[in-house]
Design an enzyme around this catalytic site. Structure first.
Site, mmCIF file in Angstrom:
data_model
loop_
_atom_site.group_PDB
_atom_site.id
_atom_site.type_symbol
_atom_site.label_atom_id
_atom_site.label_comp_id
_atom_site.label_asym_id
_atom_site.label_seq_id
_atom_site.Cartn_x
_atom_site.Cartn_y
_atom_site.Cartn_z
ATOM 1 N N THR A 9 34.773 71.369 -65.526
ATOM 2 C CA THR A 9 34.202 70.060 -65.200
ATOM 3 C C THR A 9 32.686 70.138 -65.256
ATOM 4 O OG1 THR A 9 34.135 68.263 -63.572
ATOM 5 C CG2 THR A 9 34.096 70.485 -62.692
ATOM 6 N N HIS A 17 36.554 75.078 -60.424
ATOM 7 C CA HIS A 17 35.853 75.534 -59.214
ATOM 8 C C HIS A 17 35.097 76.835 -59.424
ATOM 9 C CE1 HIS A 17 37.318 72.358 -56.662
ATOM 10 N NE2 HIS A 17 38.477 72.487 -57.264
ATOM 11 N N SER A 19 41.314 75.426 -55.185
ATOM 12 C CA SER A 19 40.391 74.615 -54.405
ATOM 13 C C SER A 19 40.593 74.672 -52.898
ATOM 14 C CB SER A 19 40.540 73.176 -54.889
ATOM 15 O OG SER A 19 39.870 72.304 -54.056
ATOM 16 N N THR A 34 35.760 54.934 -73.855
ATOM 17 C CA THR A 34 34.333 54.995 -74.170
ATOM 18 C C THR A 34 33.750 56.369 -73.819
ATOM 19 O OG1 THR A 34 34.159 52.639 -73.794
ATOM 20 C CG2 THR A 34 32.102 53.887 -73.673
ATOM 21 N N THR A 93 47.519 66.965 -49.269
ATOM 22 C CA THR A 93 46.633 67.848 -50.035
ATOM 23 C C THR A 93 46.948 69.306 -49.717
ATOM 24 O OG1 THR A 93 44.978 66.106 -49.865
ATOM 25 C CG2 THR A 93 44.205 68.232 -50.644
ATOM 26 N N SER A 123 53.896 76.472 -65.181
ATOM 27 C CA SER A 123 52.805 75.911 -64.383
ATOM 28 C C SER A 123 52.793 76.538 -62.985
ATOM 29 C CB SER A 123 53.030 74.392 -64.298
ATOM 30 O OG SER A 123 52.074 73.769 -63.491
ATOM 31 N N LYS A 142 31.178 69.227 -60.802
ATOM 32 C CA LYS A 142 31.079 70.002 -59.564
ATOM 33 C C LYS A 142 29.788 70.840 -59.627
ATOM 34 C CE LYS A 142 35.830 69.068 -58.484
ATOM 35 N NZ LYS A 142 37.238 69.317 -58.685
HETATM 36 C C1 LIG Z 1 38.275 68.294 -59.279
HETATM 37 C C2 LIG Z 1 39.312 69.029 -60.102
HETATM 38 C C3 LIG Z 1 39.649 68.604 -61.392
HETATM 39 C C4 LIG Z 1 39.148 67.308 -61.945
HETATM 40 O O1 LIG Z 1 37.830 67.390 -62.337
HETATM 41 P P1 LIG Z 1 36.945 66.044 -62.307
HETATM 42 O O2 LIG Z 1 35.854 66.328 -63.240
HETATM 43 O O3 LIG Z 1 36.536 65.840 -60.886
HETATM 44 O O4 LIG Z 1 37.834 64.927 -62.785
HETATM 45 C C5 LIG Z 1 40.472 69.400 -62.156
HETATM 46 N N1 LIG Z 1 40.993 70.549 -61.671
HETATM 47 C C6 LIG Z 1 40.725 70.964 -60.415
HETATM 48 C C7 LIG Z 1 41.331 72.227 -59.932
HETATM 49 C C8 LIG Z 1 39.905 70.206 -59.581
HETATM 50 O O5 LIG Z 1 39.671 70.596 -58.330
#
Ligand SMILES: *Cc1c(COP(=O)(O)O)cnc(C)c1O
Length: 404
Positions: A244, A216, A188, A277, A362, A136, A247
């Site tokens: 995702t 991202h 990020s 769900t 963070t 990782s 975003k």
């Molecule tokens: C935001 C994020 C996630 C999670 O995605 P969500 O759809 O917001 O739960 C996963 N990996 C990274 C690198 C992120 O920045």
């Protein structure tokens, strides 16, 4: 035990360290993004949002909104169950086809968020594959870290984006152990990009699977918005691509794209997929519309990159230090937790600019920053107002300027 006192003292320690998180109470308005109303104790104020992960403004795109309205009129509000028990609607099936096509994979699987897709997939692979070792990247997202922890398999953390360290660790592991390398494309907080090809080469050499979080990057890079791996022609070299819908696609939900057998395996064994769900059909419909739009339209991506470049040029012109990375994330470095919070507060209260301070944990201490995310919808006047405000605050705060 006095539970209330315990909660309060834990919160006090966050306050004392300047790490207590305050949410801005915002109301977004369709048609005027990145403008939003901010609700304050003194009444509502209009602000410009500079830290949204709705990177392309798709959350208000007419195609997305129309698709969502049509879906709610057509089939109502919720999915009505887990995917297994009555919650798989035709919208979910079509969304999974759309995503498999986006990433050039046989199949895909949709989860309720990107967080859950990382947690459930890595957790299930690590639990079920006997002796799996997960390699990782040190800066992987919390959802990947939690998934690997939940898997309780062996994990090896390699230095961020460091191919030598990754190779040394792969070479030191049992050659017969099954292996998986987990990493992100665009990170990020620093906005740097992983050497995906070289990592895939190492994976081939050591017989490892690859797991790439493109959260991202999806929607924003590649000719059809398939992410950095699409842009670099590498999608077929990755075992699993994760993304995702929340975003750049502007809605909500997460997914993996991979072989049919792998997706079916996760579908059949992952608790985080099975026992919850399904996403409402409206969200699936919105996501389909957003993905389709961005597959065909380079306009948002081109304008997005142009806005990013323009912002960097303006920052450079007045010496505001920012990390020079190859992505759309513009980290303006403050390097002091209190000043970072102070600048963010003044920007909001006096300049109507909303950019959240990013402090420890963070990011590491002394690298506190404003994480600025320009979108195609920020105008020249918006950019000038942002940089003009930073220019004034840099002087008031006696912060160092970058030397050209
Ligand atoms: C935001 C994020 C996630 C999670 O995605 P969500 O759809 O917001 O739960 C996963 N990996 C990274 C690198 C992120 O920045």
């Amino acid at each position: 035990m006095d539970f209330e006192a315990f909660f309060k003292s834990e919160l006090d320690s966050l306050h004392n360290e300047g790490r207590y998180r305050v949410f801005a109470d915002l109301e977004r308005h369709r048609g005027s993004f990145p403008r939003a109303t901010r609700h304050t104790p003194d009444g509502p104020k209009e602000v410009t949002v500079w830290c949204s992960n709705d990177y392309l403004g798709m959350g208000q795109h007419p195609a997305v909104i129309d698709a969502m309205k049509e879906a709610i009129d057509h089939c109502g509000a919720g999915a009505g169950g887990t995917r297994n028990i009555s919650g798989t609607t035709h919208y979910h099936v079509r969304l999974e086809q759309e995503l498999a096509d986006l990433h050039g994979k046989e199949s895909s699987l949709v989860f309720t968020s990107g967080y859950i897709s990382n947690w459930a997939t890595l957790g299930t692979l690590g639990q079920k594959i006997p002796g799996l070792i997960i390699f990782s990247d040190a800066l992987n997202h919390a959802s990947m870290i939690e998934g690997i922890r939940y898997a309780k398999c062996e994990r090896v953390i390699w230095k961020h984006n460091d191919l030598n360290d990754l190779e040394a660790k792969l070479a030191a592991a049992d050659p017969n152990a099954p292996k998986l390398i987990a990493f992100e494309s665009v990170y990020s907080m620093d906005g740097d990009i992983a050497p995906i090809k070289e990592i895939c080469d190492l994976a081939d050499k050591y017989g490892a699977m690859t797991y790439l979080d493109e959260v991202h990057a999806v929607g924003m890079y590649g000719p059809r918005g398939g992410g950095i791996a699409e842009r670099e022609g590498l999608m077929d070299r990755l075992t699993i691509i994760e993304g995702t819908l929340g975003k750049a696609f502007g809605v909500m939900g997460g997914y993996i794209a991979a072989s049919a057998a792998l997706c079916d395996f996760i579908r059949s064994y992952a608790s985080g997929f099975i026992f919850t769900t399904a996403l409402p059909p409206t969200l699936a419909a919105g996501a389909i519309a957003s993905i389709r739009h961005l597959k065909a339209s380079p306009f948002e991506r081109v304008r997005h990159q142009e806005r990013v470049k323009k912002l960097r040029t303006l920052l450079d012109a007045c010496g505001i230090p920012h990390i020079p990375n190859p992505s759309h994330i513009v980290p303006v470095m403050v390097g002091d937790a209190a000043k970072c919070k102070w600048i963010s507060d003044i920007m909001l209260d006096s300049y109507d600019i909303y950019v959240q301070p990013i402090n420890y944990p963070t990011v590491p201490r002394k690298t506190e920053r404003l994480r600025i995310t320009p979108t195609p919808l920020h105008s020249d006047a918006d950019l000038e107002h942002l940089v003009g405000s930073l220019h004034q605050l840099w002087a008031r705060c006696a912060l160092a300027r970058a030397v050209a």
